[in-house]
Write a protein that holds these residues in place. Structure first.
Motif, PDB file in Angstrom:
ATOM      1  N   GLN B  98      36.902  52.974  28.116  1.00 34.40           N
ATOM      2  CA  GLN B  98      37.931  52.386  28.977  1.00 34.40           C
ATOM      3  C   GLN B  98      37.860  52.997  30.366  1.00 34.40           C
ATOM      4  O   GLN B  98      37.987  52.315  31.373  1.00 34.40           O
ATOM      5  CB  GLN B  98      39.318  52.644  28.398  1.00 34.40           C
ATOM      6  N   ARG B  99      37.635  54.326  30.375  1.00 33.69           N
ATOM      7  CA  ARG B  99      37.560  55.010  31.673  1.00 33.69           C
ATOM      8  C   ARG B  99      36.436  54.465  32.517  1.00 33.69           C
ATOM      9  O   ARG B  99      36.545  54.348  33.730  1.00 33.69           O
ATOM     10  CB  ARG B  99      37.364  56.510  31.459  1.00 33.69           C
ATOM     11  N   ALA B 100      35.337  54.149  31.854  1.00 33.11           N
ATOM     12  CA  ALA B 100      34.184  53.648  32.591  1.00 33.11           C
ATOM     13  C   ALA B 100      34.494  52.297  33.236  1.00 33.11           C
ATOM     14  O   ALA B 100      33.978  51.980  34.304  1.00 33.11           O
ATOM     15  CB  ALA B 100      32.984  53.530  31.657  1.00 33.11           C
ATOM     16  N   LEU B 101      35.321  51.508  32.585  1.00 27.20           N
ATOM     17  CA  LEU B 101      35.719  50.224  33.158  1.00 27.20           C
ATOM     18  C   LEU B 101      36.706  50.411  34.295  1.00 27.20           C
ATOM     19  O   LEU B 101      36.634  49.779  35.334  1.00 27.20           O
ATOM     20  CB  LEU B 101      36.401  49.363  32.088  1.00 27.20           C
ATOM     21  N   ARG B 102      37.648  51.302  34.031  1.00 23.33           N
ATOM     22  CA  ARG B 102      38.755  51.512  34.948  1.00 23.33           C
ATOM     23  C   ARG B 102      38.267  51.948  36.324  1.00 23.33           C
ATOM     24  O   ARG B 102      37.498  52.895  36.431  1.00 23.33           O
ATOM     25  CB  ARG B 102      39.647  52.613  34.385  1.00 23.33           C
ATOM     26  N   GLY B 103      38.716  51.287  37.333  1.00 19.51           N
ATOM     27  CA  GLY B 103      38.337  51.682  38.675  1.00 19.51           C
ATOM     28  C   GLY B 103      36.977  51.153  39.067  1.00 19.51           C
ATOM     29  O   GLY B 103      36.667  50.984  40.243  1.00 19.51           O
ATOM     30  N   HIS B 104      36.144  50.924  38.079  1.00 18.57           N
ATOM     31  CA  HIS B 104      34.793  50.456  38.352  1.00 18.57           C
ATOM     32  C   HIS B 104      34.728  48.939  38.262  1.00 18.57           C
ATOM     33  O   HIS B 104      34.433  48.259  39.237  1.00 18.57           O
ATOM     34  CB  HIS B 104      33.832  51.113  37.355  1.00 18.57           C
ATOM     35  N   ARG B 105      35.050  48.395  37.085  1.00 21.24           N
ATOM     36  CA  ARG B 105      35.010  46.937  36.898  1.00 21.24           C
ATOM     37  C   ARG B 105      36.388  46.326  37.095  1.00 21.24           C
ATOM     38  O   ARG B 105      36.512  45.202  37.522  1.00 21.24           O
ATOM     39  CB  ARG B 105      34.487  46.580  35.504  1.00 21.24           C
ATOM     40  N   ILE B 106      37.416  47.066  36.706  1.00 23.25           N
ATOM     41  CA  ILE B 106      38.786  46.574  36.889  1.00 23.25           C
ATOM     42  C   ILE B 106      39.541  47.592  37.740  1.00 23.25           C
ATOM     43  O   ILE B 106      39.607  48.762  37.385  1.00 23.25           O
ATOM     44  CB  ILE B 106      39.523  46.441  35.531  1.00 23.25           C
ATOM     45  N   ALA B 107      40.046  47.133  38.856  1.00 19.36           N
ATOM     46  CA  ALA B 107      40.776  48.062  39.709  1.00 19.36           C
ATOM     47  C   ALA B 107      42.198  47.555  39.884  1.00 19.36           C
ATOM     48  O   ALA B 107      42.481  46.381  39.681  1.00 19.36           O
ATOM     49  CB  ALA B 107      40.095  48.194  41.057  1.00 19.36           C
ATOM     50  N   MET B 108      43.069  48.498  40.261  1.00 19.09           N
ATOM     51  CA  MET B 108      44.476  48.111  40.353  1.00 19.09           C
ATOM     52  C   MET B 108      45.128  48.735  41.582  1.00 19.09           C
ATOM     53  O   MET B 108      44.825  49.858  41.952  1.00 19.09           O
ATOM     54  CB  MET B 108      45.193  48.592  39.086  1.00 19.09           C
ATOM     55  N   ILE B 109      45.998  47.980  42.210  1.00 25.15           N
ATOM     56  CA  ILE B 109      46.838  48.558  43.264  1.00 25.15           C
ATOM     57  C   ILE B 109      48.292  48.374  42.889  1.00 25.15           C
ATOM     58  O   ILE B 109      48.667  47.391  42.261  1.00 25.15           O
ATOM     59  CB  ILE B 109      46.559  47.946  44.662  1.00 25.15           C
ATOM     60  N   PHE B 110      49.069  49.376  43.315  1.00 25.94           N
ATOM     61  CA  PHE B 110      50.452  49.400  42.852  1.00 25.94           C
ATOM     62  C   PHE B 110      51.420  48.987  43.938  1.00 25.94           C
ATOM     63  O   PHE B 110      51.109  48.962  45.121  1.00 25.94           O
ATOM     64  CB  PHE B 110      50.815  50.795  42.344  1.00 25.94           C
ATOM     65  N   GLN B 111      52.623  48.753  43.452  1.00 23.91           N
ATOM     66  CA  GLN B 111      53.706  48.279  44.287  1.00 23.91           C
ATOM     67  C   GLN B 111      54.055  49.203  45.451  1.00 23.91           C
ATOM     68  O   GLN B 111      54.151  48.784  46.584  1.00 23.91           O
ATOM     69  CB  GLN B 111      54.919  48.111  43.371  1.00 23.91           C
ATOM     70  N   GLU B 112      54.227  50.505  45.126  1.00 24.07           N
ATOM     71  CA  GLU B 112      54.792  51.413  46.118  1.00 24.07           C
ATOM     72  C   GLU B 112      53.696  52.122  46.897  1.00 24.07           C
ATOM     73  O   GLU B 112      53.138  53.101  46.411  1.00 24.07           O
ATOM     74  CB  GLU B 112      55.665  52.470  45.418  1.00 24.07           C
ATOM     75  N   PRO B 113      53.402  51.702  48.082  1.00 23.83           N
ATOM     76  CA  PRO B 113      52.330  52.384  48.824  1.00 23.83           C
ATOM     77  C   PRO B 113      52.714  53.820  49.173  1.00 23.83           C
ATOM     78  O   PRO B 113      51.862  54.652  49.408  1.00 23.83           O
ATOM     79  CB  PRO B 113      52.171  51.532  50.076  1.00 23.83           C
ATOM     80  N   MET B 114      54.025  54.098  49.201  1.00 22.44           N
ATOM     81  CA  MET B 114      54.466  55.437  49.591  1.00 22.44           C
ATOM     82  C   MET B 114      54.108  56.475  48.531  1.00 22.44           C
ATOM     83  O   MET B 114      53.822  57.615  48.834  1.00 22.44           O
ATOM     84  CB  MET B 114      55.991  55.454  49.771  1.00 22.44           C
ATOM     85  N   THR B 115      54.167  56.075  47.269  1.00 22.87           N
ATOM     86  CA  THR B 115      53.985  57.076  46.227  1.00 22.87           C
ATOM     87  C   THR B 115      52.668  56.932  45.470  1.00 22.87           C
ATOM     88  O   THR B 115      52.354  57.758  44.637  1.00 22.87           O
ATOM     89  CB  THR B 115      55.131  56.979  45.200  1.00 22.87           C
ATOM     90  N   ALA B 116      51.921  55.889  45.785  1.00 24.96           N
ATOM     91  CA  ALA B 116      50.711  55.657  45.003  1.00 24.96           C
ATOM     92  C   ALA B 116      49.544  56.512  45.469  1.00 24.96           C
ATOM     93  O   ALA B 116      48.498  56.526  44.828  1.00 24.96           O
ATOM     94  CB  ALA B 116      50.332  54.192  45.040  1.00 24.96           C
ATOM     95  N   LEU B 117      49.721  57.205  46.571  1.00 23.79           N
ATOM     96  CA  LEU B 117      48.659  58.096  47.039  1.00 23.79           C
ATOM     97  C   LEU B 117      49.102  59.545  46.854  1.00 23.79           C
ATOM     98  O   LEU B 117      50.274  59.876  47.051  1.00 23.79           O
ATOM     99  CB  LEU B 117      48.370  57.834  48.526  1.00 23.79           C
ATOM    100  N   ASN B 118      48.157  60.388  46.468  1.00 25.46           N
ATOM    101  CA  ASN B 118      48.453  61.807  46.314  1.00 25.46           C
ATOM    102  C   ASN B 118      48.773  62.407  47.682  1.00 25.46           C
ATOM    103  O   ASN B 118      47.922  62.399  48.570  1.00 25.46           O
ATOM    104  CB  ASN B 118      47.244  62.507  45.691  1.00 25.46           C
ATOM    105  N   PRO B 119      49.988  62.913  47.846  1.00 24.75           N
ATOM    106  CA  PRO B 119      50.396  63.370  49.176  1.00 24.75           C
ATOM    107  C   PRO B 119      49.615  64.575  49.674  1.00 24.75           C
ATOM    108  O   PRO B 119      49.629  64.874  50.866  1.00 24.75           O
ATOM    109  CB  PRO B 119      51.871  63.717  48.990  1.00 24.75           C
ATOM    110  N   LEU B 120      48.949  65.280  48.758  1.00 23.17           N
ATOM    111  CA  LEU B 120      48.284  66.523  49.165  1.00 23.17           C
ATOM    112  C   LEU B 120      46.791  66.352  49.388  1.00 23.17           C
ATOM    113  O   LEU B 120      46.075  67.323  49.575  1.00 23.17           O
ATOM    114  CB  LEU B 120      48.510  67.598  48.093  1.00 23.17           C
ATOM    115  N   MET B 121      46.296  65.131  49.338  1.00 29.56           N
ATOM    116  CA  MET B 121      44.852  64.919  49.426  1.00 29.56           C
ATOM    117  C   MET B 121      44.567  63.991  50.590  1.00 29.56           C
ATOM    118  O   MET B 121      45.312  63.044  50.838  1.00 29.56           O
ATOM    119  CB  MET B 121      44.399  64.247  48.131  1.00 29.56           C
ATOM    120  N   ARG B 122      43.481  64.264  51.291  1.00 31.37           N
ATOM    121  CA  ARG B 122      43.120  63.375  52.389  1.00 31.37           C
ATOM    122  C   ARG B 122      42.764  62.008  51.818  1.00 31.37           C
ATOM    123  O   ARG B 122      42.156  61.921  50.742  1.00 31.37           O
ATOM    124  CB  ARG B 122      41.915  63.927  53.140  1.00 31.37           C
TER     125      ARG B 122
END
Ligand SMILES: Nc1ncnc2c1ncn2[C@@H]1O[C@H](COP(=O)(O)OP(=O)(O)OP(=O)(O)O)[C@@H](O)[C@H]1O
Ligand SMILES: Nc1ncnc2c1ncn2[C@@H]1O[C@H](COP(=O)(O)OP(=O)(O)OP(=O)(O)O)[C@@H](O)[C@H]1O
Ligand SMILES: [Mg+2]
Ligand SMILES: [Mg+2]
Lengths: 323, 558, 505, 280
Positions: B98-122
């Motif tokens: 499943q991991r191999a599919l995830r992000g590679h063949r099937i990708a997802m974007i979420f509702q809240e752009p404010m919280t969907a990114l790790n605040p501590l990472m560039r």
């Protein structure tokens, strides 16, 4: 960054200012007069002798002059004179400071590292037996008086099992050097550090568990998972760093408790630090020393605060703008 | 072991990329219903956008998460059904597969752009993470790819943006970063779970355009989740409508939107605001009830003695008049200063300059005690019906509190409160209950009753329906129109939804950056906008073509 | 120890707390005395029975009228820096240095009409009036001889040489690592031929009581004194084969512990009430359970090891019934809770043992209907309150300094009721007969008559119970059995240790 | 709401155990005079008697006092000090926090700087200094503990009030013409009650620990038999008599544990988000 440090220093000076004034007020609120005690200890007390002492220590001046002198002295690093020990308080404190710093710093690191690791472990296994075990142990450590843990550890590991030394900083007069000496000090440090660290480890464990659970439910973790990231990497790269932030904040605030706790631990383990000095000063009601300890621990707390704040800045890019 | 299913396919038809078959996800025992989704089936073909619509809690997200294998672990589990990606059952796959599919063949974007990114990472590193996981590109190649993707989603100066932390980006920019991340590996399927709900209309439009363009370019399959029919009309090829965990209707967009088969779909579409300007035009003559003259408010922040302060002008020399019986609408995107003006009028904040005249008295010149008599005449209905009612007080008490503060005897005030509950269409017995025992629409009725209890001449309504479901929203708007007509109230109506404004207001002011850029009769402003910003706002309303061709009745399904 | 002394060896001893300085003329705290007693000497020292014996004074004469004291000094004595010791040093110490710095010496020397030195080896002191106890005033804590060539004409407190004490004693100052140890080495030019036996002495600072016990146990230190070892540990250590407990050596100070009772507060002013207190206290319990057997139950105002002690006084054996009878006699009836009277008790803030004592007193008096409310204070507050008579009952202990006219009368003389001054007659006890007898005895040159006076005094005072005497305190000197001839005089561990030796392992 | 709340609380096993523990301690304190009618300071048996000798369940201490009696009577002191100091601290904390949060501005700033100061100053050291200097008594101990405990609560209340102040129901009250005092007392404070109750329950636990630490250092009220005092006075004889420090230590542990469990239970029960989670 510079501005950040600057604002921290301004705050530190503010805190210290209040501590100094508090100290002064407390000395003067105290019943009894240092001169009487000293006279008493010299074995005789005629009025001339007491008066001589009063003049010698400026106790006959008006209050505001005394405050001025007091602040002036503190600025110059003069924290007063211990009438009981017949030595300048600053000397006494400086002598004891390293032992306390070693103890509290080790305990701090132990508590932080242990707490973060255990809390994370519990959060990752939420609902399983590891979680329950960690939670129960943390709850127990949190509820146990620190000095009592110390006593019980001594009872078990020193008195009954004889594995570790019960008291002191090193084996007096053993004449160790090099590695042997370090090992000796280490074996003496073990129980006090564990005792002091345990309580705070429990605090951090509980917080870390809650924090990690919260972070784990956040969207960016889901994002990472949606990228196909492995669980281990998610924990180490995403959860850990974010979850640790609130712990650092609290750790900074708690530095004060930690140093307060060292009073208890040091008096249990006869650790030759500030805490032990405090205990003796309490028994003898040596206010000058007590107030000196209060001052120095405040300085330590502020140092710890700045330390955790710096850590915070290193980890969280957002703080630059908020300060 | 992955089990390959060979399904019988009609010859000549390309096999679907994704097939969901009788998916049933169980909820925990105490939940209000046994299954989050039940026997859901739909397919997703290459090069199409499938929109999933439905009310909140209908199971849209749960289905999407099930596809990603991201259902929240102990709480939700798949009870039955299969999810086939290119014929392979994802449900039966091992975690690693499943991991191999995830992000590679099937990708997802979420509702809240404010919280969907790790605040501590560039942000660059976050995009790169996906490349590290699924490719063996070297460092340099990865960097190049990140920049390329950032560029592709239309972000400015990608080279420097790559090194920024999320907090430095606006909501729209963050959502673009999310899209760049999802597209970095050119997946076959992109799942977008309400990707624009948190954004204002103009930004929403940009993102929708972007997704559509990229989808066309890469011939991707997109599963787009939304509850906004406008958005559906804008981008959907096919539509699935969900309710209570079931798919109630599935078909080509055109069909579902214009000739909905399911009763529920029809009701949904009917309750959308019609956006037609009101016919009754009120004479704007005579003395103004309220006049704002040159109102200015500046927020200063970061103002420590040492550091420089930033100034934010949220009200910039605003002029506005409201006549008795008139409804003035204030529209404009989030942060344009609408609420600020409203709060200044009811005396919740003090502007830095200007006058607010109520029947000729400058309210701003009054002190606390002087203002008090005017409180009766100017009342406010707040945006969030839940937040505006004290959860610890009984409803009758909430309504009676104002009159009691003004000296009405307690018993009398409570009796009046019961009456008012009737006026807003609630049972008089409602007075003895607590706010949490009511639905959103009922709560908003309670807050309207509270405002009416003071017998005001002017009612300020600050986004009174934005927190409500489309159908409930329609009910409350009707109630307001009704009361206004009965009591000849003047009203300042604030909203960011232009269709709502058009429907209810006589006069409309369009705000941008703290200024009113256009002001005039609703018909004029919406019919013949003169200001470019007004035009941009109107343009950004999703699904206009559809709205225009299929005007909903605008009433709640009765 | 009938063996012959052996030369060589290092003595290690506990010192606690660390002394503030080693200049004995400037500071006389107990640890200072212990260390500096090896460096400085005085004219005399005292046998266990408190009779004087030579130190820097080889011999002495007292005139028959008891007014003139002539001291003949030892020959060939030099200071540690090589300067010769002469009568000039003695004169300087008695007339200049000590009166300036040392309250007890000042009081003593103020009795002198004149102090002269007819030659380098003789000092003559003439008193204003007879004071037979004068001869008890020449041990090293009261009148240490300070080097005139170093201090004459300087600011004594801030003399640059205060870090390196120079004395005439058998050991010389070598090194002081603050917080750790003080090192003294043998004085090769000591005036007593062939002495000292020891090569050097280490005084180790060990702040923690448990560690101190441990250090004795494992042989790391060979000597402890005063209350270095907690009372409850003493018995355990005493049982160890390599340790011995010697309780002698505190005869000179002879500390006596009592409950100090403020006669100004009702009903404490009533003699019967104070007697009742004494009856109500089981002093054997106090000795055995609180001080773990260290001490002797006190019989009266004079310690049994002090001169002129008389055991023939009224006794107050533990007898709560008698106490109750006395209270009844006073008309103090118990109220509903069985309380006849309430008194406040202000314990000494010297640590746990004293706290335990306070707890015991509270319970014991409670049993006879006297409710005790414990107060809490610090040493400073204690001193201030007691000196200013702002207390009801407190604990206290005083040194007797070898003669009742020095260490005992100060507590009971009505002329010594001096508000604001500690260790005076803070109880406010007044008995004209007691006053008269004390004054007479202080001047009485005839020892027999003196004894009579003091015997009479003891009976009088014990009848009055101005304070409730508890224990004659004993401090244990715990010594390694290899250490010999350490405790040889009434000043015990403060002695010079010129005679002390260590048998090889 | 209250029914839900009780249900949620009752479902939390830890909280129920905590409640049971604390109930037992309270009963112990209330009926101390029935259980052990004699004064806990009374020397009723031989000193150093190990547990279960002479009818002394937990043995006796170095003066022959019954340890079990001390534990039962000590419960009074612990609870008394825990409760009164918490009450005082809650009063100060809520007052300062509410004022700072509601009025904001320079006053709020000043109050918060003041609060921060108290958070920075090392608590325990300050308590020790204050109690030592003003001599240990129930009053000075309670005052000192309250003095160092209010700060976190003030911050918490301020935060709550700050967010509630801008909540719409408060603004609605303003537009309805209610006075500031009424708004704070009737609108805002009832809504921060749950976090206040939760912190208060935890503060009682902390206060009991603080008191015991003070007593351990010999800074307890000398007339009050307390658990910390018992451990502290027995520490020097730890090698000879473990029971003297063991039982009072366990008493503190159990009490503080019980209070913490209650606190957590309350926290979960008050928090609707967690309420659902825990039952899942
Ligand atoms: N972690 C969870 N634990 C328990 N129930 C859940 C969980 N996640 C979702 N649910 C329930 O599953 C049902 C479907 O939720 P879902 O999130 O799919 O709704 P949705 O259609 O996406 O709604 P929205 O438009 O509000 O996002 C709801 O009843 C919800 O309460
Ligand atoms: N107390 C405050 N301090 C500083 N800035 C503020 C404050 N309140 C509001 N602002 C800012 O003022 C601007 C206008 O805010 P306002 O609430 O009036 O916008 P709005 O038009 O009502 O937006 P929305 O549609 O989101 O409600 C925003 O940028 C907001 O961030
Ligand atoms: Mg959803
Ligand atoms: Mg707004």
């Amino acid at each position: 960054m510079l501005q950040f440090l600057l604002s921290r220093l301004v705050k530190a000076v503010l805190v210290l200012g209040v501590v100094v004034i508090l100290n002064f007020l407390l000395i003067h609120a105290a019943p009894g007069d240092p001169a009487t005690v000293m006279a008493g200890e010299a074995g005789a007390a005629d009025q001339a002798f007491v008066d001589q002492l009063r003049t010698q220590f400026g106790l006959d001046q008006p209050l505001y002059v005394q405050l001025g002198t007091y602040v002036g002295h503190i600025v110059q690093g003069d924290l007063g004179f211990s009438f009981r020990q017949q030595r300048p308080v600053a000397d006494l404190l400086l002598e004891r400071l390293p032992a306390t710093v070693v103890l509290t710093l080790s305990a701090f690191v132990l508590a932080l590292v242990g707490g973060v690791a255990l809390g994370l472990l519990a959060a990752l296994n939420v609902g399983k037996w590891a979680d329950s075990a960690i939670t129960v142990v943390a709850l127990l450590s949190y509820a146990t008086p620190i000095y009592w843990v110390g006593l019980m550890l001594v009872l078990v590991f020193s008195v009954n099992l004889g594995w570790l030394p019960a008291f002191g900083y090193e084996t007096i007069g053993a004449g160790y050097s090099g590695v042997e000496k370090l090992a000796d000090i280490g074996s003496h440090m073990f129980l006090p550090v564990v005792t002091l660290g345990l309580f705070y480890m429990a605090v951090y464990t509980r917080m870390m568990r809650a924090s990690a659970l919260e972070v784990a439910s956040m969207d960016f973790v889901k994002t990472a998972r949606a990228k196909g990231q492995t669980e281990w990497n998610i924990v180490t790269r995403h959860v850990l760093r974010n979850a640790i932030l609130p712990i650092l904040t609290v750790a900074g605030i708690q530095a004060g408790q930690l140093i307060g706790g060292s009073i208890l631990v040091e008096s249990v383990f006869a650790w030759p630090g500030l805490g032990r000095l405090t205990f003796d000063a309490v028994l003898q009601r040596d206010y000058q020393v007590l107030l000196g300890v209060f001052f120095v621990t405040s300085v330590l707390v502020i140092a710890f605060n700045i330390l955790t704040d710096l850590l915070y800045v290193l980890i969280d890019p957002r703080v630059e703008i908020t300060t | 072991m992955p089990q390959t299913e060979t399904e019988t396919q009609a010859p000549g038809v390309a096999p679907p990329l994704l097939e969901i078959k009788n998916l049933t996800v169980a909820l925990p025992d105490e939940a209000e219903r046994p299954f989050a989704v039940e026997k859901v089936r739909y397919t997703l073909n290459p090069d199409e956008i499938l929109c999933v619509v439905g009310e909140s809690g209908s199971g849209k997200s749960v289905t999407a998460h099930a596809i990603m294998g991201l259902l929240p672990k102990p709480d939700l589990r798949i009870a039955a059904g299969r999810i086939l990606y290119r014929g392979q059952n994802i449900v039966a796959m091992s975690e690693a597969e499943q991991r191999a599919l995830r992000g590679h063949r099937i990708a997802m974007i979420f509702q809240e752009p404010m919280t969907a990114l790790n605040p501590l990472m560039r942000v660059g590193d976050q995009i790169e993470e996906a490349l590290i996981i699924h490719t063996d590109l070297d460092r340099k190649a990865r960097k190049a790819r990140v920049v390329e993707m950032l560029d592709a989603v239309g972000l400015p100066s990608p080279e420097t943006l790559r090194k920024s932390y999320p907090f430095r980006l606006s909501g729209g920019q963050r959502q673009r970063v999310m899209i760049a991340m999802a597209l970095a590996l050119k997946p076959d399927i992109l799942i977008a779970d309400e990707p624009t709900t948190a954004l204002d209309v103009t930004t929403q439009k940009q993102i929708l355009d972007l997704i559509k363009t990229i989808q066309r370019e890469h011939k991707m399959a997109v599963l787009f989740i939304t509850h906004d029919f406008g958005v559906v009309a804008e981008i959907a090829d096919r539509v699935a409508v969900m309710r209570h965990g079931r798919v109630v209707e599935l078909g080509p967009a055109q069909e579902v939107l214009t000739a909905p088969k399911a009763e529920y779909t029809r009701a949904l579409i009917d309750s959308l605001p019609h956006g037609r300007p009101t016919d009754a035009t009120v004479a704007r003559g005579g003395p103004a009830l309220l006049a704002a003259e040159g109102v200015t408010k500046v927020y200063r922040s970061g103002g420590t003695r040492v550091s420089k302060r930033t100034e934010l002008v949220v009200s910039d020399n605003i002029y506005l008049t409201i006549h008795p019986g008139e409804t003035v609408g204030l529209v404009g995107e989030s942060g344009s200063g609408k609420s600020t003006l409203a709060r200044a009028i009811v005396g919740l904040l003090k502007p830095d300059g200007g006058r607010i005249l109520f029947q000729g008295t400058d309210l701003l010149s009054l002190d606390r005690a002087g203002f008090r008599p005017f409180r009766r005449h100017v009342q406010m209905v707040f945006q969030d019906p839940y937040a505006s009612l004290n959860p610890r007080h009984k409803v009758a008490e909430i309504i009676a509190q104002g009159p009691i503060a003004f000296g009405t005897p307690r018993a009398e005030a409570l009796a009046r409160a019961r009456e008012l509950l009737g006026v807003v269409g609630l049972d008089a017995s409602a007075g003895g209950r607590y706010p949490h025992e009511f639905s959103g629409g009922q709560r908003q009725r309670i807050s309207i009753a509270r405002a009416l209890a003071m017998e005001p001449q002017l009612l300020i309504a600050d986004e009174p329906v934005s927190a409500l479901d489309a159908s409930v929203q329609a009910q409350v708007l009707d109630l307001l129109a009704d009361i206004k007509a009965k009591l000849n109230l003047a009203m300042l109506f604030i909203t960011h939804d232009l269709r709502v404004a058009a429907q209810i207001c006589d006069t409309v002011g369009v705000m941008q950056h703290g200024r009113i850029v256009e002001y005039g009769a609703a018909t004029e402003v919406f019919g013949h906008p003169t200001d470019p910003y007004t035009r941009a706002l109107l343009d950004a309303i999703p699904g206009q073509a559809w709205h225009a061709s299929h005007p909903p009745s605008g009433g709640p399904p009765s | 120890a009938e063996e012959t002394p052996v030369h060589g060896g290092t003595l290690t001893a506990i010192i606690q707390p660390e002394p503030p300085m080693l200049i004995l003329g400037l500071n006389q705290q107990a640890p200072t005395q212990t260390v500096a007693g090896k460096i400085y000497e005085s004219l005399l020292t005292y046998n266990f029975d408190l009779s004087p014996r030579p130190s820097l004074a080889k011999s002495w004469e007292v005139s028959d009228d008891g007014l003139t004291y002539t001291f003949h000094l030892q020959e060939g004595v030099t200071w540690h820096d090589g300067e010769p010791f002469t009568s000039k040093d003695v004169l300087f110490s008695f007339t200049k240095f000590l009166p300036d710095t040392h309250p007890r010496a000042r009081a003593l020397m103020s009795r002198a009409e004149s102090i002269t030195a007819p030659d380098d080896r003789t000092v003559v002191i003439t008193l204003k009036e007879p004071f037979p106890a004068f001869l008890q005033g020449f041990e090293m804590s009261t009148t240490p001889i300070m080097p005139a060539h170093i201090y004459e004409g300087t600011d004594y407190q801030n003399n640059p040489n205060n870090n390196t004490p120079i004395g005439t004693g058998p050991f010389m100052f070598d090194e002081w690592v603050k917080g750790s140890y003080i090192h003294l080495v043998k004085n090769p030019n000591y005036w007593q031929e062939g002495k000292p036996y020891l090569d050097d002495i280490y005084f180790k600072v060990i702040p923690d009581a448990a560690s101190r016990a441990l250090a004795l146990e494992n042989g790391e230190v060979m000597q402890s004194q005063y209350n270095d070892i907690e009372p409850f540990d003493v018995q355990r250590l005493a049982a160890l084969p390599h340790l011995q407990v010697i309780r002698k050596g505190y005869e000179f100070v002879a500390p006596l512990m009592w409950l100090e009772i403020n006669h100004r507060v009702e009903p404490l002013g009533d003699k019967r009430f104070r007697q009742a207190i004494l009856y109500a206290l089981d002093r054997e319990f106090i000795r055995d359970r609180i001080w773990f057997g260290l001490g002797r139950v006190a019989t009266g105002p004079i310690n049994s090891v002090t001169k002129y002690y008389d055991p023939n006084v009224p006794r107050y054996d533990y007898d709560p019934d008698k106490a109750i009878a006395l209270l009844d006699e006073m008309g103090l009836e118990p109220d509903g809770d069985g309380v006849r009277a309430t008194v406040k008790f202000l314990p000494l803030a010297y640590g746990e043992t004293w706290q335990r004592l306070a707890e015991y007193v509270k319970q014991a008096l409670g049993k006879v209907g006297v409710k005790v409310v414990l107060e809490s204070t610090d040493a400073a507050g204690w001193g201030k309150r007691v000196a200013n008579w702002d207390y009801e009952i407190t604990t206290d202990f005083l040194y007797q300094y070898a003669d009742p006219s020095i260490g005992v009368s100060r507590t009971y003389l009505s002329s010594n009721i001096r508000q604001g001054v500690l260790f005076t007659n803070t109880m406010g006890y007044k008995n004209p007969e007691v006053d008269r007898l004390f004054e007479e005895a202080a001047k009485e040159v005839d020892p027999e008559k003196r004894q009579d006076d003091y015997s009479q005094l003891q009976r009088l005072i014990v009848e009055d119970v101005p304070v409730a005497w508890l224990l004659e305190m004993e401090f244990p000197n715990i010594l390694n059995t290899r250490v010999h001839d350490a405790i040889t005089t009434a000043i015990g561990v403060n002695e010079t240790y010129a005679d002390t030796w260590i048998s090889p392992e | 709401m209250t029914r839900d709340f009780l249900l949620a609380f009752a479902r939390n096993k830890g909280a129920v155990i905590g409640l049971a523990i604390v109930a037992v301690i309270i009963l112990m304190a209330v009926f101390a005079d029935v259980l052990y009618p004699q004064d806990p300071w009374d020397m009723v048996g031989l000193p150093f008697a190990p547990p279960m000798t002479d009818g002394m369940l937990m043995g006796s201490d170095m003066l022959g006092r019954d340890i079990a009696a001390g534990i039962v009577h000590g419960a009074r002191v612990s609870l008394l000090i825990g409760l009164t100091s918490t009450l005082a601290a809650v009063f100060i904390g809520v007052l300062i926090g509410a004022i700072a949060g509601y009025y904001g501005g320079w006053l709020g700033d000043l109050l918060m700087r003041f609060t921060e100061l108290f958070q920075t100053i090392p608590n325990f050291v300050l308590v020790v200094v204050i109690v030592a200097i003003f001599t240990p008594s129930l009053t000075s101990i309670v005052t000192a503990i309250a003095l160092v405990s209010w700060a976190p609560l003030a911050r918490l209340v301020r935060g709550e009030v700050l967010s509630l102040r801008s909540r719409e129901f408060v603004q609605a009250a303003v537009t309805c013409g209610q006075s500031n005092g009424t708004i704070i007392v009737k609108q805002i404070l009832p809504n921060c009650l749950s976090p206040i109750i939760v912190s208060a329950s935890l503060m009682v636990a902390t206060a009991i620990l603080l008191e015991s630490s003070l007593s351990f250092l010999g800074l307890g009220d000398p007339n009050a038999m307390s658990w910390g005092f018992m451990v502290g006075s027995a520490r020097t004889v730890l090698r000879q008599a473990w029971w003297m420090s063991f039982f009072p230590g366990v008493a503190i542990l159990v009490t503080v544990l019980g209070l913490n469990l209650i606190g957590e239970g309350l926290n979960d029960a008050f928090n609707p988000r967690l309420r659902r989670k825990r039952t899942a």
